[in-house]
Design a protein around this motif. Structure first.
Motif, short mmCIF file in Angstrom:
data_model
loop_
_atom_site.label_atom_id
_atom_site.label_comp_id
_atom_site.label_asym_id
_atom_site.label_seq_id
_atom_site.Cartn_x
_atom_site.Cartn_y
_atom_site.Cartn_z
N ALA A 275 0.85 -1.20 0.00
CA ALA A 275 0.00 0.00 0.00
C ALA A 275 0.88 1.24 0.00
O ALA A 275 2.11 1.17 0.09
CB ALA A 275 -0.91 0.00 1.22
N ARG A 276 0.22 2.40 -0.10
CA ARG A 276 0.87 3.69 0.10
C ARG A 276 0.41 4.27 1.43
O ARG A 276 -0.77 4.17 1.79
CB ARG A 276 0.51 4.65 -1.04
CG ARG A 276 1.32 4.43 -2.31
CD ARG A 276 0.94 5.46 -3.35
NE ARG A 276 1.14 6.83 -2.91
CZ ARG A 276 2.11 7.65 -3.35
NH1 ARG A 276 2.98 7.20 -4.22
NH2 ARG A 276 2.20 8.89 -2.92
N ILE A 277 1.33 4.92 2.12
CA ILE A 277 1.00 5.49 3.42
C ILE A 277 -0.05 6.60 3.29
O ILE A 277 -1.01 6.66 4.06
CB ILE A 277 2.28 6.04 4.10
CG1 ILE A 277 3.22 4.88 4.44
CG2 ILE A 277 1.93 6.84 5.35
CD1 ILE A 277 4.63 5.30 4.80
N ASP A 278 0.11 7.48 2.29
CA ASP A 278 -0.83 8.59 2.17
C ASP A 278 -2.22 8.13 1.74
O ASP A 278 -3.21 8.81 2.00
CB ASP A 278 -0.30 9.68 1.24
CG ASP A 278 0.10 9.16 -0.13
OD1 ASP A 278 0.07 7.94 -0.35
OD2 ASP A 278 0.47 9.99 -0.99
N THR A 279 -2.30 6.95 1.10
CA THR A 279 -3.61 6.39 0.75
C THR A 279 -4.29 5.80 1.99
O THR A 279 -5.42 6.14 2.34
CB THR A 279 -3.48 5.32 -0.34
OG1 THR A 279 -2.94 5.90 -1.53
CG2 THR A 279 -4.84 4.70 -0.66
N MET A 280 -3.57 4.92 2.70
CA MET A 280 -4.19 4.21 3.83
C MET A 280 -4.38 5.11 5.04
O MET A 280 -5.23 4.81 5.90
CB MET A 280 -3.36 2.98 4.20
CG MET A 280 -3.57 1.83 3.22
SD MET A 280 -3.24 0.22 3.95
CE MET A 280 -4.77 -0.09 4.82
N SER A 281 -3.61 6.18 5.14
CA SER A 281 -3.81 7.07 6.29
C SER A 281 -5.18 7.75 6.24
O SER A 281 -5.67 8.25 7.25
CB SER A 281 -2.71 8.13 6.34
OG SER A 281 -2.78 9.00 5.22
N LYS A 282 -5.80 7.75 5.05
CA LYS A 282 -7.14 8.32 4.90
C LYS A 282 -8.24 7.30 5.21
O LYS A 282 -9.41 7.65 5.27
CB LYS A 282 -7.31 8.86 3.48
CG LYS A 282 -6.36 10.01 3.14
CD LYS A 282 -6.44 10.37 1.67
CE LYS A 282 -5.38 11.42 1.31
NZ LYS A 282 -5.28 11.62 -0.15
N PHE A 283 -7.87 6.02 5.37
CA PHE A 283 -8.87 5.01 5.68
C PHE A 283 -9.47 5.29 7.07
O PHE A 283 -8.76 5.71 7.99
CB PHE A 283 -8.24 3.61 5.71
CG PHE A 283 -8.03 2.99 4.34
CD1 PHE A 283 -7.88 3.77 3.20
CD2 PHE A 283 -7.97 1.60 4.21
CE1 PHE A 283 -7.67 3.19 1.96
CE2 PHE A 283 -7.77 1.01 2.97
CZ PHE A 283 -7.62 1.80 1.84
N LYS A 284 -10.74 5.02 7.20
CA LYS A 284 -11.41 5.16 8.50
C LYS A 284 -10.88 4.10 9.47
O LYS A 284 -10.44 3.02 9.06
CB LYS A 284 -12.93 5.00 8.32
CG LYS A 284 -13.57 6.06 7.44
CD LYS A 284 -15.08 5.94 7.44
CE LYS A 284 -15.57 4.69 6.72
NZ LYS A 284 -15.36 4.77 5.26
#
Length: 501
Positions: A275-284
């Protein structure tokens, strides 16, 4: 004489994986052309096996999948022998290496065609054209040498295919060649770990990544339902209990990841993905909890650098920052998901002092990550260039005097053989002392924090190495860590970046 032979060159010493890329090509011709698979990981003498098929006179086409690094040596040696002994065989290569280094491959004289990216349509269309003596110049995703002037010609790129429209992979037919349980290895995830690709490409343009020139910031995925169906089939028929998702970016879609998690949860399987950190950091939080509850044990993230200027130099894209890297590592603690962060040290800079300062910054930053979440797995690479035309980083690389090998034989010379493992970068801006500092820090770090993926090392051995390494780590003494290296070698410490799980 129109059968297709497909070859997966050796890429691992012991823990084999389902050869998904070559199996995709088998699926593309299944029912139209007879095919056979040879897996170099499972054969004592794969070249002899190839020759046994070609000696029948029934196989006219030979397809290779070739990744940089370990597969390259066997692929080059096999291709050379085949072309000498069976000159009329049409040899077709696919994979990251030939797509990114097409001149070296085609000018070798061994390889006739390259599939530039996905071959689900291009491969069968090429076979059809060659079988019927029809033009192939307008088939998308091809690279070949023009017979008239000897120049390399690339056809247009095809739009990424709807992955749910593709035929299912022929696992049962693969089982006729090799018992499929051979590909379900024991890892820290489980006793029978399967490899699976649920998507292709990545929607980002990082200039250090070999995926970018091939997929051009595009991504397509199978539906969660179809991924679940495939995984369950292999679980029920062959006993798989865990999954490695080898997607370049499994977690692009939060909705898809959560849907798959809810489907797979009752199967009690453990799994890993990228994954990418900036993508998953937006996950609830609820999404991250659902992913963990479904058995996701560890996620690989390309952290690359804690330095925002370096992230910009790498064209990392998105919104990732150094602060975000640390914050997300800390956030994952409460979900008991292990973040596996990779860092790339040694990017180009105008002066040696600046290169050294960057390395020192990353070492300090990695220690900050470990301080907030000691369970974070750290993978360290030394920067090695990727031919990404037009990127600022690649321009800097060329201006430094760096050059890729010009011939296939050069690629398997001792100096270049481990190039893509980023252990021997041959980059002009990095001095031997810089490389030593990176490697020595890595040795000490792995001593203090032995990887959780090494299932062979006992807790007693881990405690012993931690005790020896801790003093060095706290005092920033990384030079000559011979005592740690000796124990790691004696106990056969496993490095995930080289050996996988």
């Amino acid at each position: 004489m129109n059968k297709v032979l497909l070859f997966n060159p050796k890429s691992a010493e012991k823990k084999y994986r389902i050869p998904n890329s070559i199996l995709n090509i088998a699926a593309s011709v299944d029912g139209k052309y007879n095919w056979a698979i040879i897996d170099g990981n499972c054969e004592a003498n794969p070249i002899q096996k190839i020759e046994s098929y070609l000696n029948t006179g029934e196989y006219k086409y030979l397809g290779f999948t070739v990744m940089p690094g370990p597969q390259l040596r066997q692929a080059i040696i096999a291709a050379k022998i085949v072309k000498e002994r069976f000159p009329h065989t049409k040899m077709i290569w696919g994979g990251y290496f030939p797509s990114n280094h097409s001149d070296s491959v085609l000018y070798s004289g061994y390889v006739d065609f390259i599939i530039n990216g996905p071959g689900d349509h291009a491969f069968p269309l090429l076979i059809d054209a060659l079988e019927n003596d029809q033009p192939f110049e307008f088939i998308k995703n091809l690279i070949y040498k023009d017979s008239r002037d000897g120049k390399i010609f690339k056809t247009a790129k095809e739009d990424l295919i709807d992955q749910d429209s593709l035929p299912p992979l022929p696992y049962d037919k693969l089982n006729n060649f090799y018992n499929l349980t051979k590909f379900l290895g024991k890892t820290y995830l489980g006793q029978k770990t399967m490899a699976y690709h649920s998507s292709i490409g990545c929607p980002f343009t990082c200039s250090f990544c070999a995926v970018v020139p091939i997929y051009e910031a595009r991504w397509k995925a199978k539906s969660a339902q179809n991924v679940y169906k495939d995984v369950k089939y292999i679980k029920d028929k062959w006993g798989a209990d865990s999954i490695e998702f080898h997607d370049n970016n499994f977690f692009v879609s939060e909705k898809r990841a959560v849907e798959f998690s809810r489907l797979i949860a009752p199967e009690n399987m453990t799994w890993w993905g990228m994954a990418r950190i900036d993508t998953m950091s937006k996950f609830k939080d609820s999404s991250l909890q659902a992913i963990r509850d479904a058995g996701c044990k560890c996620i690989f993230f390309g952290a690359e650098s804690g330095n925002n200027a370096i992230l910009e130099q790498m064209d990392k894209g998105g919104t990732q920052t150094g602060d975000q890297i640390i914050e997300f590592a800390e956030r994952l603690k409460k979900f008991d998901i292990i973040p596996e962060y990779s860092f790339v040290l040694g990017t180009p800079a105008p002066t040696p002092e600046q290169v050294q300062a960057q390395i020192d910054f990353e070492i300090d930053f990695i220690k900050q990550v470990k301080a907030v979440n000691p369970k974070t797995e750290i993978i360290i690479y030394t920067y090695s260039p990727v031919p990404t035309p037009g990127s600022e980083l690649y321009k800097q690389v060329l201006e430094s005097g760096f050059k890729f090998p010009q011939t296939l034989e050069d690629w398997i010379s001792p100096a270049w053989e481990n190039f893509d493992l980023r252990k021997n970068p041959l980059t002009p801006w990095l001095t031997p002392e810089m490389i030593d500092k990176i490697r020595n820090f890595e040795t000490v770090l792995n001593g203090v924090y032995p990887t959780v993926t090494d299932i062979r090392m006992s807790e007693l051995k881990k405690r012993t190495i931690r005790l020896l390494s801790g003093i060095r780590y706290r005092a920033n003494l990384y030079q000559y860590p011979y005592e740690i290296k000796l124990l790691q070698r004696f106990w056969k410490y496993r490095q995930p970046e080289i050996q996988g799980f």
